[in-house]
Motif scaffolding. Structure first.
Motif, PDB file in Angstrom:
ATOM      1  N   PRO A  15      47.773  31.432  10.887  1.00  0.00           N
ATOM      2  CA  PRO A  15      46.706  30.449  11.053  1.00  0.00           C
ATOM      3  C   PRO A  15      46.805  29.690  12.373  1.00  0.00           C
ATOM      4  CG  PRO A  15      48.342  29.656   9.494  1.00  0.00           C
ATOM      5  CD  PRO A  15      48.689  31.067   9.791  1.00  0.00           C
ATOM      6  N   LYS A  16      45.663  29.504  12.983  1.00  0.00           N
ATOM      7  CA  LYS A  16      45.591  28.746  14.225  1.00  0.00           C
ATOM      8  C   LYS A  16      44.308  27.935  14.214  1.00  0.00           C
ATOM      9  CE  LYS A  16      45.615  29.294  19.266  1.00  0.00           C
ATOM     10  NZ  LYS A  16      45.631  30.259  20.383  1.00  0.00           N
ATOM     11  N   LEU A  17      44.423  26.651  14.503  1.00  0.00           N
ATOM     12  CA  LEU A  17      43.250  25.788  14.493  1.00  0.00           C
ATOM     13  C   LEU A  17      42.299  26.189  15.624  1.00  0.00           C
ATOM     14  CD1 LEU A  17      45.000  22.363  13.838  1.00  0.00           C
ATOM     15  CD2 LEU A  17      43.465  23.564  12.286  1.00  0.00           C
ATOM     16  N   PRO A  18      40.994  26.321  15.339  1.00  0.00           N
ATOM     17  CA  PRO A  18      40.030  26.777  16.350  1.00  0.00           C
ATOM     18  C   PRO A  18      39.725  25.682  17.371  1.00  0.00           C
ATOM     19  CG  PRO A  18      38.889  26.168  14.342  1.00  0.00           C
ATOM     20  CD  PRO A  18      40.356  26.080  14.032  1.00  0.00           C
ATOM     21  N   PRO A  19      39.206  26.071  18.549  1.00  0.00           N
ATOM     22  CA  PRO A  19      38.859  25.080  19.571  1.00  0.00           C
ATOM     23  C   PRO A  19      37.876  24.016  19.068  1.00  0.00           C
ATOM     24  CG  PRO A  19      38.826  27.283  20.499  1.00  0.00           C
ATOM     25  CD  PRO A  19      39.003  27.449  19.025  1.00  0.00           C
ATOM     26  N   ALA A  20      36.979  24.393  18.154  1.00  0.00           N
ATOM     27  CA  ALA A  20      36.016  23.417  17.637  1.00  0.00           C
ATOM     28  C   ALA A  20      36.721  22.273  16.933  1.00  0.00           C
ATOM     29  CB  ALA A  20      35.031  24.096  16.691  1.00  0.00           C
ATOM     30  N   PHE A  21      37.848  22.566  16.298  1.00  0.00           N
ATOM     31  CA  PHE A  21      38.573  21.482  15.624  1.00  0.00           C
ATOM     32  C   PHE A  21      39.099  20.475  16.635  1.00  0.00           C
ATOM     33  CE2 PHE A  21      42.555  19.530  14.300  1.00  0.00           C
ATOM     34  CZ  PHE A  21      42.096  18.830  13.194  1.00  0.00           C
ATOM     35  N   THR A  22      39.484  20.935  17.816  1.00  0.00           N
ATOM     36  CA  THR A  22      39.965  20.011  18.845  1.00  0.00           C
ATOM     37  C   THR A  22      38.884  18.998  19.213  1.00  0.00           C
ATOM     38  OG1 THR A  22      41.441  21.703  19.737  1.00  0.00           O
ATOM     39  CG2 THR A  22      40.921  19.840  21.175  1.00  0.00           C
ATOM     40  N   ARG A  23      37.635  19.452  19.283  1.00  0.00           N
ATOM     41  CA  ARG A  23      36.537  18.525  19.583  1.00  0.00           C
ATOM     42  C   ARG A  23      36.305  17.558  18.419  1.00  0.00           C
ATOM     43  NH1 ARG A  23      34.406  23.459  21.336  1.00  0.00           N
ATOM     44  NH2 ARG A  23      32.766  23.538  19.745  1.00  0.00           N
ATOM     45  N   LEU A  24      36.412  18.082  17.200  1.00  0.00           N
ATOM     46  CA  LEU A  24      36.278  17.203  16.038  1.00  0.00           C
ATOM     47  C   LEU A  24      37.399  16.170  16.016  1.00  0.00           C
ATOM     48  CD1 LEU A  24      34.929  16.492  13.331  1.00  0.00           C
ATOM     49  CD2 LEU A  24      36.405  18.207  12.247  1.00  0.00           C
ATOM     50  N   TRP A  25      38.605  16.608  16.306  1.00  0.00           N
ATOM     51  CA  TRP A  25      39.754  15.707  16.361  1.00  0.00           C
ATOM     52  C   TRP A  25      39.578  14.659  17.458  1.00  0.00           C
ATOM     53  CZ3 TRP A  25      43.254  14.821  20.314  1.00  0.00           C
ATOM     54  CH2 TRP A  25      44.392  14.087  19.968  1.00  0.00           C
ATOM     55  N   SER A  26      39.070  15.078  18.611  1.00  0.00           N
ATOM     56  CA  SER A  26      38.834  14.130  19.714  1.00  0.00           C
ATOM     57  C   SER A  26      37.796  13.085  19.330  1.00  0.00           C
ATOM     58  CB  SER A  26      38.379  14.884  20.964  1.00  0.00           C
ATOM     59  OG  SER A  26      39.354  15.811  21.390  1.00  0.00           O
ATOM     60  N   ALA A  27      36.730  13.534  18.677  1.00  0.00           N
ATOM     61  CA  ALA A  27      35.701  12.594  18.238  1.00  0.00           C
ATOM     62  C   ALA A  27      36.265  11.590  17.248  1.00  0.00           C
ATOM     63  CB  ALA A  27      34.530  13.351  17.614  1.00  0.00           C
ATOM     64  N   ALA A  28      37.065  12.084  16.312  1.00  0.00           N
ATOM     65  CA  ALA A  28      37.661  11.202  15.313  1.00  0.00           C
ATOM     66  C   ALA A  28      38.616  10.204  15.955  1.00  0.00           C
ATOM     67  CB  ALA A  28      38.399  12.031  14.261  1.00  0.00           C
ATOM     68  N   THR A  29      39.350  10.642  16.968  1.00  0.00           N
ATOM     69  CA  THR A  29      40.307   9.753  17.630  1.00  0.00           C
ATOM     70  C   THR A  29      39.591   8.642  18.386  1.00  0.00           C
ATOM     71  OG1 THR A  29      41.859  11.598  17.875  1.00  0.00           O
ATOM     72  CG2 THR A  29      42.216   9.667  19.269  1.00  0.00           C
TER      73      THR A  29
END
Length: 421
Positions: A15-29
């Motif tokens: 399993p590897k987190l997709p690039p889209a999750f990084t954007r979601l994580w950035s928005a949440a941060t």
């Protein structure tokens, strides 16, 4: 299980987190940083207007009241709408409210009644955002258990680091400069979050029965939770916690000032101690503890730790001891949230995810307003330490009730049924 749309694939390799999750994580941060500033400033603003513990507790009640009033309907609507679009619109809604609050503050119109209305409406936006986010994440990650736990840990860690560790001291400092400056920071953060979320891939909108009312959909989601012993236990566990923490949080700013001798900046750092523990729980403790004990036993252990930490906090006179107990409690709370969210997202069908998330939050948060009012009343009647002793007693007593509902055996059986389906 088949793939519904491009960009949402079931993982069969490492399993590897997709690039889209990084954007979601950035928005949440980004959003959490502003939230942290707001969370510290709001009670300070209320204390500047009134020193009555009961009045201060009403601000906490107003923040969580939307979950009780419109929670089930929000879940039904999220299951009908594009979940990504729901998230960024909720962010813009909150940004607009905070801009209005700044204008009202500059005009001298932001008193206790207006502050209560602001807290309620911001709670509505938070409700839609959080429910949509919980429903969106399983589709984004293909319902992979390892990815969900890792993603929930990172999201919770970001919320903790930015929203509780960095944000409160910033909010407390900005409040000391001018009362409405933290609201400006929060509004900017919501706009930035909305822009990031708009770049995410759209999730499939679940099918629904034509002609069926929103309320009928809402009832279906609620029944799904209360009839499933594991899901009900996962909701009741935080409900007990929210009763206790509602009482604790309602008078925390007064306890910090009057008992611990902390001023505005010190209060922000007390909140940051909770965040340090929360960051460790989400990023470091949750995964290994689950592997060591199993999900059910881990959830029972964290309940005991929370109760013990709050009990010691209630006896504390030293701010350093109080901060250490707040950190320990935050670690246990974050671990609970990461494990509970991940299991729920694994076992609930996608078409019901929004409704189940909303119904779970309704059960979990329903006790919060009662706890906040109870905390304000106990503080007024028996002193500022009383809410902490009562909260510890509730947490330790109710652990026995919920542990059988979320046992290791219950979790294993639910996961096995999901794989078989």
């Amino acid at each position: 299980m088949t793939t519904a749309t491009r960009g949402f694939r079931r993982r069969t390799t490492a399993p590897k987190l997709p690039p889209a999750f990084t954007r979601l994580w950035s928005a949440a941060t980004v959003s959490a940083l502003g939230d942290g500033a707001y969370a510290a400033a709001l009670p300070l603003f209320a204390v500047a207007l009134s020193s009555d513990p009961l009045v201060i507790s009403l601000v906490t009640v107003a923040t969580v009241l939307p979950h009780l009033v419109v929670g089930l309907v929000a879940g039904a609507l999220v299951d009908r709408w594009d979940r990504r679009r729901t998230m960024w619109l909720a962010d813009l809604w909150r940004a607009g409210l905070l801009v209005l609050a700044v204008v009202a503050g500059a005009a001298g119109m932001l008193g206790i009644p207006a502050l209560l209305v602001l807290a309620f409406l911001l709670g509505v936006g938070e409700l839609f955002f959080e429910v949509a986010a919980q429903a969106y994440l399983p589709d984004l990650l293909g319902r992979d258990q390892t990815l969900l736990r890792r993603a929930n840990g990172r999201l919770r860690g970001a919320s903790t680091a930015a929203g509780q560790f960095a944000g409160p001291p910033v909010g407390s400092f900005l409040f000391s400069v001018a009362r409405t400056v933290p609201f400006v920071v929060d509004a900017v953060s919501f706009v930035a979050s909305a822009l990031l979320i708009r770049t995410l891939p759209p999730a499939p909108v679940p099918d629904r029965v034509d002609g069926r009312s929103v309320w009928a959909d809402a009832r279906e989601g609620f029944r799904y939770v209360v009839k499933d012993r594991l899901l009900l236990g996962l909701a009741l566990r935080p409900a007990v916690g929210n009763l206790a923490f509602g009482a604790v949080g309602a008078v925390l700013v007064l306890f910090a000032q009057d008992t611990l001798g902390l001023h505005a900046v010190g209060y922000g750092f007390l909140l940051a101690a909770d965040a340090v523990g929360g960051l460790l729980g989400a990023m470091v403790v949750a995964g290994p503890l689950e592997k060591l004990l199993g999900t059910g036993t881990a959830l029972s252990l964290t309940a005991v730790v929370e109760g013990g930490a709050i009990l010691v906090f209630g006896f504390a006179d030293n701010p350093w001891l109080a901060g250490a107990m707040f950190a320990l409690c935050g670690c246990a709370m974050a671990t609970t949230m990461v494990l509970g969210w991940s299991i729920r997202q694994m076992i609930v069908p996608g078409r019901l995810m929004g409704r189940v998330a909303a119904a779970s939050r309704l059960v979990a948060l329903s006790a919060g307003p009662a706890g906040a009012l109870l905390g304000g009343w106990l503080a007024s009647a028996a002193g500022l330490r009383a809410p902490y002793f009562a909260a510890a007693g509730v947490l330790l007593t109710m652990t026995v009730v919920t542990m059988s509902m979320t046992s290791n055996a219950k979790v294993k059986a639910a996961l096995a049924a999901t794989v078989d389906s």
